[in-house]
Design a protein around this motif. Structure first.
Motif, PDB file in Angstrom:
ATOM      1  N   HIS A 256       0.818  -1.226   0.000  1.00 19.46           N
ATOM      2  CA  HIS A 256       0.000   0.000   0.000  1.00 19.46           C
ATOM      3  C   HIS A 256       0.849   1.272   0.000  1.00 19.46           C
ATOM      4  CE1 HIS A 256      -3.114  -2.824   0.765  1.00 19.46           C
ATOM      5  NE2 HIS A 256      -2.894  -2.945   2.056  1.00 19.46           N
ATOM      6  N   THR A 345      -5.831   3.778  16.500  1.00 16.51           N
ATOM      7  CA  THR A 345      -5.328   4.581  15.383  1.00 16.51           C
ATOM      8  C   THR A 345      -3.822   4.435  15.247  1.00 16.51           C
ATOM      9  OG1 THR A 345      -5.327   6.453  16.926  1.00 16.51           O
ATOM     10  CG2 THR A 345      -7.172   6.302  15.386  1.00 16.51           C
ATOM     11  N   ALA A 348      -3.050   0.868  13.929  1.00 21.67           N
ATOM     12  CA  ALA A 348      -3.306   0.778  12.480  1.00 21.67           C
ATOM     13  C   ALA A 348      -2.142   1.358  11.688  1.00 21.67           C
ATOM     14  CB  ALA A 348      -4.601   1.519  12.130  1.00 21.67           C
ATOM     15  N   GLU A 349      -1.601   2.488  12.134  1.00 21.58           N
ATOM     16  CA  GLU A 349      -0.472   3.119  11.449  1.00 21.58           C
ATOM     17  C   GLU A 349       0.763   2.243  11.533  1.00 21.58           C
ATOM     18  OE1 GLU A 349       2.220   5.568   9.570  1.00 21.58           O
ATOM     19  OE2 GLU A 349       0.033   5.626   9.535  1.00 21.58           O
ATOM     20  N   HIS A 353      -1.749  -0.778   7.916  1.00 18.56           N
ATOM     21  CA  HIS A 353      -3.044  -1.058   7.313  1.00 18.56           C
ATOM     22  C   HIS A 353      -3.481   0.105   6.431  1.00 18.56           C
ATOM     23  CE1 HIS A 353      -4.222  -4.199  10.607  1.00 18.56           C
ATOM     24  NE2 HIS A 353      -3.491  -4.709   9.635  1.00 18.56           N
ATOM     25  N   ARG A 354      -4.170  -0.207   5.352  1.00 20.57           N
ATOM     26  CA  ARG A 354      -4.616   0.809   4.408  1.00 20.57           C
ATOM     27  C   ARG A 354      -5.642   1.735   5.044  1.00 20.57           C
ATOM     28  NH1 ARG A 354      -6.236  -1.714  -1.091  1.00 20.57           N
ATOM     29  NH2 ARG A 354      -7.366  -3.006   0.393  1.00 20.57           N
ATOM     30  N   SER A 355      -6.462   1.207   5.957  1.00 21.24           N
ATOM     31  CA  SER A 355      -7.448   2.023   6.661  1.00 21.24           C
ATOM     32  C   SER A 355      -7.652   1.451   8.050  1.00 21.24           C
ATOM     33  CB  SER A 355      -8.785   2.056   5.914  1.00 21.24           C
ATOM     34  OG  SER A 355      -9.443   0.803   6.022  1.00 21.24           O
ATOM     35  N   ILE A 356      -8.134   2.294   8.956  1.00 25.75           N
ATOM     36  CA  ILE A 356      -8.363   1.851  10.329  1.00 25.75           C
ATOM     37  C   ILE A 356      -9.485   0.817  10.393  1.00 25.75           C
ATOM     38  CG2 ILE A 356     -10.025   3.654  10.900  1.00 25.75           C
ATOM     39  CD1 ILE A 356      -8.725   3.777  13.678  1.00 25.75           C
ATOM     40  N   GLU A 357     -10.369   0.789   9.369  1.00 27.98           N
ATOM     41  CA  GLU A 357     -11.449  -0.190   9.350  1.00 27.98           C
ATOM     42  C   GLU A 357     -10.908  -1.613   9.345  1.00 27.98           C
ATOM     43  OE1 GLU A 357     -14.147   0.533   6.183  1.00 27.98           O
ATOM     44  OE2 GLU A 357     -14.590   2.581   6.799  1.00 27.98           O
ATOM     45  N   THR A 359      -8.081  -2.648  10.697  1.00 29.39           N
ATOM     46  CA  THR A 359      -7.612  -2.924  12.049  1.00 29.39           C
ATOM     47  C   THR A 359      -8.786  -3.197  12.974  1.00 29.39           C
ATOM     48  OG1 THR A 359      -5.964  -1.221  11.562  1.00 29.39           O
ATOM     49  CG2 THR A 359      -5.947  -2.129  13.775  1.00 29.39           C
TER      50      THR A 359
END
Length: 384
Positions: A256, A345, A348-349, A353-357, A359
């Motif tokens: 990503h 948050t 996730a970073e 991950h591409r988005s927090i969703e 995670t």
């Protein structure tokens, strides 16, 4: 408000009054019409004194739209692609995916070969709708297809069908309302700390270092294989800049991310010591620690670690949870973070991950009682 439909695609006429449709011809209120314009947007017009005038206007709009150059081109596309078999359409679509990396293309081809073509190879493109897609998902579930494979198959099918939808093959989006394969948290098997301690010492030093990096920093397998001492940017920070691509067996950009992009992750003291110990013992090549045992000018390939993991599991010398895969070491990192109150948050970073969703869906079950905990913290603030 009742509406009266006409030929499919023609539109409808109606009155916005309290009278039932049976009295429209006798009530004084005007007729309105509703239709989709050439751009596909819903449009309304009013001011029609009689039903006949409303019908006449709808017919004018319908025929103008049908005879427009844009509609004719759409009709030509429907004629060309509507009867085309899915296998031929997918092959043509695949040629346009040149922007994908080697690993992504390999996965695309694998998903087509193993899931989509066996299910839809001879199906005509114009016959897809949401029921066909839902039946496909149900069949995969019934056949015990793994969740990751189900998700990949659904996403690829959705992408191909949306491509066809943009060409005008379908009036309605064929995947609208379809529930994608659902993640089951129980599938993420995470080792306990005692189990992790056994796993981290079960292989050779290269395997043990990968286990340390995945469980301590949350690195993916390929990112751990690309470990470089020069990326220790602070005593407690490691900068993840690349990975070893499983297909090409060379260094590549992060998942990503574009070339040159990176993410910084926490570097626990234990993990930092493991990196330094390996470097002191075996040396480095341009800062890289893990090299191909047959050619130290090349990165260590994925199968070197994967084969050890399989041997460790078969040996039963250490306690490994039933169903755990090597990726469970990365799950441990997320579990360790979230159970100690680190914001999702940040997690996730750090995990890239591409988005927090992603995670949240994967690790929501690791945060039990978070609402109750929040209530207590808020109560303290209100009482202050």
């Amino acid at each position: 408000m009742a509406t009266t439909g006409l030929t499919r695609g023609m539109g409808s006429f109606f009155k916005e009054c309290e009278h039932p449709e049976s009295r429209w011809t006798r009530c004084p209120h005007e007729y309105k019409i509703r239709y989709r314009n050439a751009a596909g947007q819903q449009t309304e017009e009013s001011g029609f004194a009689t039903q006949e005038k409303a019908r006449t206007r709808l017919a004018e709009v319908y025929h103008a739209r049908k005879n427009s150059p844009q509609s004719q081109r759409k009709a030509e596309r429907i004629q060309k692609y509507g009867g085309m078999q899915f296998s031929a359409y997918a092959a043509e679509w695949l040629k346009g995916q040149r922007h994908q990396g080697p690993a992504s293309l390999r996965m695309l081809e694998s998903t087509l070969k193993n899931h989509l073509l066996p299910a839809f190879g001879s199906r005509r493109m114009g016959t897809f709708d949401h029921k066909v897609v839902e039946a496909f998902i149900e069949t995969m579930e019934r056949n015990g297809v793994g969740l990751a494979a189900q998700t990949h198959a659904f996403v690829r099918l959705k992408t191909i069908l949306l491509d066809a939808h943009r060409l005008g093959l379908y009036e309605d989006n064929p995947v609208d309302g379809v529930q994608p394969p659902q993640y089951d948290p129980k599938r993420a098997v995470i080792p306990s700390l005692a189990q992790l301690q056994g796993i981290r010492t079960a292989g050779d030093e290269a395997f043990n270092l990968v286990a340390e990096l995945m469980s301590g920093c949350g690195l993916r397998n390929g990112e751990a294989l690309a470990i470089n001492v020069d990326n220790i940017v602070a005593d407690d920070v490691y900068r993840v800049t690349e990975q070893v691509n499983q297909t090409t067996k060379t260094y590549a950009p992060l998942k990503h991310r574009k070339v040159g992009e990176y993410r910084d992750v926490p570097l626990p003291a234990r993990t930092k010591q493991a990196i330094e110990h390996y470097a002191d013992t075996y040396g480095t090549v341009e800062g890289y620690l893990l090299r191909n045992p047959k050619d130290i000018t090349l990165p260590m390939p994925h199968h070197t670690v994967d084969n050890q993991w399989r041997r460790i599991r078969r040996s039963r010398q250490v306690h490994i949870p039933e169903g755990m895969v090597l990726y469970g070491l990365r799950h441990f990192f997320a579990s360790n973070c979230l159970s100690r109150g680190i914001p999702i948050t940040d997690v996730a970073e750090w995990m890239g991950h591409r988005s927090i969703e992603i995670t949240f869906k994967t690790y929501r079950h690791l945060m039990p009682g978070s609402i109750g905990k929040a209530a207590k913290i808020l109560d303290l603030g209100l009482a202050a």
